[in-house]
Design a protein around this motif. Structure first.
Motif, PDB file in Angstrom:
ATOM      1  N   VAL A  90      21.579  18.888 -54.193  1.00  0.00           N
ATOM      2  CA  VAL A  90      21.451  18.340 -52.814  1.00  0.00           C
ATOM      3  C   VAL A  90      23.020  18.674 -52.267  1.00  0.00           C
ATOM      4  O   VAL A  90      23.282  19.519 -51.295  1.00  0.00           O
ATOM      5  CB  VAL A  90      21.407  17.079 -52.494  1.00  0.00           C
ATOM      6  N   ALA A  91      24.169  18.327 -53.121  1.00  0.00           N
ATOM      7  CA  ALA A  91      25.248  18.543 -52.767  1.00  0.00           C
ATOM      8  C   ALA A  91      25.639  20.169 -52.925  1.00  0.00           C
ATOM      9  O   ALA A  91      26.518  20.592 -52.228  1.00  0.00           O
ATOM     10  CB  ALA A  91      26.219  17.989 -53.915  1.00  0.00           C
ATOM     11  N   ILE A  92      25.313  20.867 -53.742  1.00  0.00           N
ATOM     12  CA  ILE A  92      25.443  22.464 -53.721  1.00  0.00           C
ATOM     13  C   ILE A  92      24.696  23.259 -52.655  1.00  0.00           C
ATOM     14  O   ILE A  92      25.020  24.251 -52.667  1.00  0.00           O
ATOM     15  CB  ILE A  92      25.320  23.146 -54.970  1.00  0.00           C
ATOM     16  N   PHE A  93      23.849  22.578 -52.187  1.00  0.00           N
ATOM     17  CA  PHE A  93      22.946  23.452 -51.107  1.00  0.00           C
ATOM     18  C   PHE A  93      23.812  23.887 -49.827  1.00  0.00           C
ATOM     19  O   PHE A  93      23.363  25.173 -49.676  1.00  0.00           O
ATOM     20  CB  PHE A  93      21.781  22.802 -50.512  1.00  0.00           C
ATOM     21  N   PRO A  94      24.688  23.311 -49.503  1.00  0.00           N
ATOM     22  CA  PRO A  94      25.402  23.903 -48.555  1.00  0.00           C
ATOM     23  C   PRO A  94      26.020  25.431 -48.892  1.00  0.00           C
ATOM     24  O   PRO A  94      26.195  26.102 -48.189  1.00  0.00           O
ATOM     25  CB  PRO A  94      26.435  23.062 -47.943  1.00  0.00           C
ATOM     26  N   GLY A  95      26.297  25.439 -50.207  1.00  0.00           N
ATOM     27  CA  GLY A  95      26.841  26.660 -50.724  1.00  0.00           C
ATOM     28  C   GLY A  95      25.673  27.682 -50.581  1.00  0.00           C
ATOM     29  O   GLY A  95      26.167  28.985 -50.368  1.00  0.00           O
ATOM     30  N   ASN A  96      24.464  27.437 -50.759  1.00  0.00           N
ATOM     31  CA  ASN A  96      23.541  28.317 -50.659  1.00  0.00           C
ATOM     32  C   ASN A  96      23.334  28.731 -49.368  1.00  0.00           C
ATOM     33  O   ASN A  96      23.171  29.942 -48.754  1.00  0.00           O
ATOM     34  CB  ASN A  96      22.311  27.886 -51.360  1.00  0.00           C
ATOM     35  N   ILE A  97      23.379  28.069 -48.350  1.00  0.00           N
ATOM     36  CA  ILE A  97      23.354  27.822 -46.865  1.00  0.00           C
ATOM     37  C   ILE A  97      24.608  28.976 -46.651  1.00  0.00           C
ATOM     38  O   ILE A  97      24.424  29.846 -45.681  1.00  0.00           O
ATOM     39  CB  ILE A  97      23.414  26.756 -46.237  1.00  0.00           C
ATOM     40  N   ALA A  98      25.697  28.651 -46.942  1.00  0.00           N
ATOM     41  CA  ALA A  98      26.826  29.497 -46.636  1.00  0.00           C
ATOM     42  C   ALA A  98      26.687  31.034 -47.209  1.00  0.00           C
ATOM     43  O   ALA A  98      27.113  32.006 -46.486  1.00  0.00           O
ATOM     44  CB  ALA A  98      28.269  29.060 -47.302  1.00  0.00           C
TER      45      ALA A  98
END
Length: 143
Positions: free
Chosen positions: A85-93
């Motif tokens: 969940v915490a690294i998901f913003p990286g995938n979105i970015a």
């Protein structure tokens, strides 16, 4: 945390996911560092290489824990799910900023990849028995 019985299939998938995490950690710390830097959102206030190294260390610890800490698998599964969940913003970015990495060189490929993060979260929770544990705990809490 209570130990939950898991099936042979769950244990096999737990170890596979652990090995996957160890492999990802090796990539973070060595030959794929530039690729992983493409996923670090610009708003993160740390050096991108440092973020990649720190996440690689976290992946190594989580991967080894998935493989070798079967006694604590529920806790490890929950922590790994939270890591995903915490690294998901990286995938979105990576998708939003149109950054090529890991052969994801189209918006369509980057978008499709976003749908695999929930699969990893469920894999971590199911294979460790954490999903069963959380359901049982929720039933007790609602009584």
């Amino acid at each position: 945390m209570k130990t939950v019985r898991t099936s042979l299939t769950q244990n096999i998938f737990r170890v596979i996911l652990g090995l996957f995490m160890i492999l990802a950690a090796v990539g973070h710390l060595t030959f794929q560092r530039a690729e992983f830097q493409a996923q670090v959102p610009d708003w993160v206030p740390l050096n991108k290489d440092l973020v990649v190294i720190l996440s690689g260390i976290a992946e190594l610890v989580l991967g080894l824990s998935m493989v070798f800490l079967a006694k604590h698998k529920v806790t490890v599964g929950i922590v790994l799910a939270l890591f995903y969940v915490a690294i998901f913003p990286g995938n979105i970015a990576q998708y939003v900023n149109h950054r090529d990495a890991f052969g994801l060189n189209t918006d369509q490929a980057r978008l499709i990849r976003l749908f695999f993060q929930p699969v990893l979260i469920l894999w971590a929770l199911w294979s460790t028995g954490a999903l069963q544990y959380l359901r049982q705990r929720n039933k007790v809490a609602t009584r």
